[in-house]
Motif scaffolding. Structure first.
Motif, mmCIF file in Angstrom:
data_model
loop_
_atom_site.group_PDB
_atom_site.id
_atom_site.type_symbol
_atom_site.label_atom_id
_atom_site.label_comp_id
_atom_site.label_asym_id
_atom_site.label_seq_id
_atom_site.Cartn_x
_atom_site.Cartn_y
_atom_site.Cartn_z
ATOM 1 N N THR A 337 10.375 -44.094 -39.341
ATOM 2 C CA THR A 337 11.542 -44.635 -38.654
ATOM 3 C C THR A 337 11.912 -43.811 -37.426
ATOM 4 O OG1 THR A 337 12.937 -43.505 -40.301
ATOM 5 C CG2 THR A 337 12.556 -45.853 -40.622
ATOM 6 N N SER A 338 11.493 -42.523 -37.405
ATOM 7 C CA SER A 338 11.769 -41.712 -36.212
ATOM 8 C C SER A 338 10.901 -42.162 -35.041
ATOM 9 C CB SER A 338 11.530 -40.221 -36.490
ATOM 10 O OG SER A 338 10.159 -39.904 -36.556
ATOM 11 N N VAL A 339 9.663 -42.562 -35.329
ATOM 12 C CA VAL A 339 8.789 -43.078 -34.275
ATOM 13 C C VAL A 339 9.384 -44.364 -33.705
ATOM 14 C CG1 VAL A 339 6.506 -44.040 -33.784
ATOM 15 C CG2 VAL A 339 6.711 -42.022 -35.237
ATOM 16 N N GLN A 340 9.823 -45.246 -34.616
ATOM 17 C CA GLN A 340 10.443 -46.501 -34.170
ATOM 18 C C GLN A 340 11.743 -46.238 -33.430
ATOM 19 O OE1 GLN A 340 13.402 -48.154 -35.413
ATOM 20 N NE2 GLN A 340 13.042 -49.927 -34.105
ATOM 21 N N SER A 341 12.520 -45.266 -33.939
ATOM 22 C CA SER A 341 13.790 -44.935 -33.301
ATOM 23 C C SER A 341 13.584 -44.345 -31.911
ATOM 24 C CB SER A 341 14.561 -43.945 -34.182
ATOM 25 O OG SER A 341 15.831 -43.662 -33.636
ATOM 26 N N SER A 342 12.526 -43.545 -31.749
ATOM 27 C CA SER A 342 12.224 -42.977 -30.428
ATOM 28 C C SER A 342 11.906 -44.074 -29.427
ATOM 29 C CB SER A 342 11.041 -42.010 -30.521
ATOM 30 O OG SER A 342 11.446 -40.796 -31.074
ATOM 31 N N VAL A 343 11.092 -45.025 -29.857
ATOM 32 C CA VAL A 343 10.763 -46.154 -28.983
ATOM 33 C C VAL A 343 12.012 -46.974 -28.704
ATOM 34 C CG1 VAL A 343 9.412 -48.290 -28.793
ATOM 35 C CG2 VAL A 343 8.366 -46.240 -29.753
ATOM 36 N N PHE A 344 12.862 -47.128 -29.716
ATOM 37 C CA PHE A 344 14.120 -47.859 -29.563
ATOM 38 C C PHE A 344 14.977 -47.223 -28.468
ATOM 39 C CE2 PHE A 344 18.247 -49.558 -30.468
ATOM 40 C CZ PHE A 344 18.061 -50.723 -31.196
ATOM 41 N N ASN A 345 15.162 -45.917 -28.566
ATOM 42 C CA ASN A 345 16.014 -45.220 -27.602
ATOM 43 C C ASN A 345 15.369 -45.102 -26.231
ATOM 44 O OD1 ASN A 345 18.565 -44.339 -29.015
ATOM 45 N ND2 ASN A 345 17.049 -43.569 -30.454
ATOM 46 N N LEU A 346 14.044 -44.931 -26.201
ATOM 47 C CA LEU A 346 13.335 -44.944 -24.925
ATOM 48 C C LEU A 346 13.509 -46.293 -24.247
ATOM 49 C CD1 LEU A 346 11.390 -43.531 -22.947
ATOM 50 C CD2 LEU A 346 9.500 -44.488 -24.288
ATOM 51 N N SER A 347 13.507 -47.350 -25.052
ATOM 52 C CA SER A 347 13.690 -48.705 -24.522
ATOM 53 C C SER A 347 15.095 -48.902 -23.955
ATOM 54 C CB SER A 347 13.428 -49.740 -25.626
ATOM 55 O OG SER A 347 12.119 -49.605 -26.146
ATOM 56 N N ILE A 348 16.099 -48.278 -24.588
ATOM 57 C CA ILE A 348 17.461 -48.351 -24.053
ATOM 58 C C ILE A 348 17.521 -47.661 -22.696
ATOM 59 C CG2 ILE A 348 19.858 -47.593 -24.366
ATOM 60 C CD1 ILE A 348 19.517 -47.936 -27.348
ATOM 61 N N MET A 349 16.846 -46.514 -22.589
ATOM 62 C CA MET A 349 16.811 -45.796 -21.323
ATOM 63 C C MET A 349 16.136 -46.640 -20.237
ATOM 64 S SD MET A 349 14.724 -43.957 -19.095
ATOM 65 C CE MET A 349 13.290 -43.524 -20.082
ATOM 66 N N ILE A 350 14.999 -47.246 -20.590
ATOM 67 C CA ILE A 350 14.291 -48.106 -19.642
ATOM 68 C C ILE A 350 15.175 -49.289 -19.249
ATOM 69 C CG2 ILE A 350 12.322 -49.675 -19.343
ATOM 70 C CD1 ILE A 350 10.763 -47.811 -21.259
ATOM 71 N N ALA A 351 15.836 -49.877 -20.251
ATOM 72 C CA ALA A 351 16.722 -51.016 -19.995
ATOM 73 C C ALA A 351 17.836 -50.636 -19.030
ATOM 74 C CB ALA A 351 17.315 -51.523 -21.309
ATOM 75 N N SER A 352 18.459 -49.480 -19.270
ATOM 76 C CA SER A 352 19.556 -49.022 -18.420
ATOM 77 C C SER A 352 19.083 -48.787 -16.989
ATOM 78 C CB SER A 352 20.146 -47.741 -19.005
ATOM 79 O OG SER A 352 21.150 -47.222 -18.176
ATOM 80 N N SER A 353 17.906 -48.158 -16.845
ATOM 81 C CA SER A 353 17.386 -47.831 -15.513
ATOM 82 C C SER A 353 16.942 -49.080 -14.755
ATOM 83 C CB SER A 353 16.205 -46.857 -15.632
ATOM 84 O OG SER A 353 16.601 -45.682 -16.279
ATOM 85 N N VAL A 354 16.143 -49.927 -15.427
ATOM 86 C CA VAL A 354 15.636 -51.143 -14.774
ATOM 87 C C VAL A 354 16.783 -52.084 -14.431
ATOM 88 C CG1 VAL A 354 14.222 -53.219 -15.103
ATOM 89 C CG2 VAL A 354 13.368 -50.990 -15.839
ATOM 90 N N ALA A 355 17.711 -52.240 -15.390
ATOM 91 C CA ALA A 355 18.857 -53.123 -15.139
ATOM 92 C C ALA A 355 19.715 -52.597 -13.993
ATOM 93 C CB ALA A 355 19.698 -53.263 -16.408
ATOM 94 N N GLY A 356 19.879 -51.260 -13.930
ATOM 95 C CA GLY A 356 20.646 -50.666 -12.838
ATOM 96 C C GLY A 356 20.009 -50.934 -11.491
#
Length: 393
Positions: A337-356
């Motif tokens: 779940t930590s591997v999945q959680s890392s991808v989850f949070n990395l995806s939030i970062m990507i989402a925030s940056s790309v959306a910005g």
């Protein structure tokens, strides 16, 4: 023999009160992460920063979670789960309360990173902690109840905290959340059962997990689903202003929350049996809701209905993806779940940056198109992924 039987019996009875307490941890965890989204204008004015910098308060938090989750989960696997949770809750409390008193943007960013590091360990750890307290047939239900806190945080907590922020200032909002986290930590100290850590082996290491095709499919679905959802959610106030929704962001979050609550109740009941069907429905509803936003400026009820459908899609997001990855391993579910959680949070970062970036060039509706574009392959992959998500559809 009798001790073994009593242990099996105890695990067979679902511990609702313990799971609800764990759910309160994820409730404050998601609020800690997303609170800046509801008070973007207030923080921009007070700290004299632009919209993208304010969005980075969510983005940097997320990238800290993504970077530190796997190594810290691996390093802390052997430690008692309850004591580790106490340390993490302390970190959450300090980062929020201190941020409420600071006036320097860079110091607040550092405090947000500290909170993100705590979140990176907390998300996968608490899900695995809960699963170890119940029989295997209840694993999906345990994850669903614990992660329901994220849905409640978004559906109930965010509107309440946004209202507090708008009425009394964003600083009061942050400090208030820190105090609530301290109270939850005190209750958890006395109420949660102690649970020893586990040994990390080569077969359960993050690198070994990445060799499993089904795990890679779940991680791809995580990437697509999270960027699609959070790319819009982080800048939800901009979307509401763009479509001129009556009732503003608080009304939007209300309808979003109602949909989320309904879907999380369905997830609690059906995740163990119909994981693939629920994942397919999640992506399908996201496509439909985003499509409705394209026409919502013509009528407020369309906009409100779109937020409701979006909430239905968003509610079980964390539950479904964590349940899917935990199915692929027998032991060291914290690591999976930590591997999945890392991808989850990395995806939030990507989402925030790309959306910005999109928001700086185009209108907020570009975020809607981004969500639709990512959801379509997510829907197709979910339909065909029988091994990763289960045969039931």
């Amino acid at each position: 023999m009798s001790v073994t039987n009593s242990t099996v019996k105890a695990k067979d009875v679902f511990p609702w009160l313990i799971m609800i307490l764990m759910s309160s941890v994820t409730f404050v965890g998601i609020l800690s992460e997303l609170m800046p989204s509801g008070v973007l204008p207030l923080m921009m004015a007070d700290l004299n920063i632009n919209e993208v910098q304010t969005g980075n308060l969510v983005g940097y938090y997320a990238i800290a979670s993504a970077i530190f989750a796997i190594p810290l989960i691996s390093l802390t696997m052997q430690y008692n789960r309850k004591m580790l949770l106490m340390i993490l809750l302390g970190g959450f409390a300090v980062s929020n309360i201190a941020a409420g008193f600071m006036h320097n943007y860079m110091i607040i960013i550092v405090l947000r990173v500290i909170g993100g590091i705590c979140a990176g360990v907390m998300w996968p750890m608490i899900a695995a902690y809960g699963m170890r307290l119940v029989d295997e047939k209840h694993h999906g239900k345990a994850i669903a109840v614990i992660m329901a806190g994220t849905t409640l945080g978004i559906s109930l907590g965010m509107p309440i905290m946004t209202s507090i922020g708008n009425s009394y200032g964003w600083r009061t909002e942050f400090i208030g959340l820190g105090v609530v986290i301290i109270l939850i930590a005190i209750i958890s100290y006395f109420a949660l059962p102690s649970m020893p850590g586990e040994r990390l082996t080569k077969s359960s290491s993050p690198f070994a997990l990445l060799k499993i095709p089904a795990v890679l499919i779940v991680l791809l679905l995580t990437l697509l689903g999270v960027i699609a959802h959070y790319g819009v959610y982080v800048y939800i106030t901009s979307l509401v202003d763009e479509i001129q929704l009556s009732g503003g962001v608080e009304r939007a979050l209300l309808y979003f929350g109602i949909g989320s609550l309904i879907s999380v109740l369905l997830a609690i009941k059906y995740t163990d049996k119909y994981l693939r069907l629920l994942t397919v429905a999640m992506f399908a509803l996201l496509i439909i809701s985003m499509s409705l936003f394209l026409f919502s400026s013509e009528s407020s009820w369309i906009g409100h209905f779109a937020f409701f459908l979006w909430g239905l899609s968003f509610g079980p997001l964390v539950t479904l993806l964590q349940a899917a990855v935990s199915r692929q391993v027998e032991t060291a579910k914290d690591v999976a779940t930590s591997v999945q959680s890392s991808v989850f949070n990395l995806s939030i970062m990507i989402a925030s940056s790309v959306a910005g970036l999109l928001l700086g060039i185009y209108s907020p509706m570009s975020l809607v198109y981004l969500a639709i574009g990512l959801s379509i392959p997510g829907l197709i992959i979910s339909i065909i992924s029988k091994k990763a998500l289960g045969p039931q559809l």
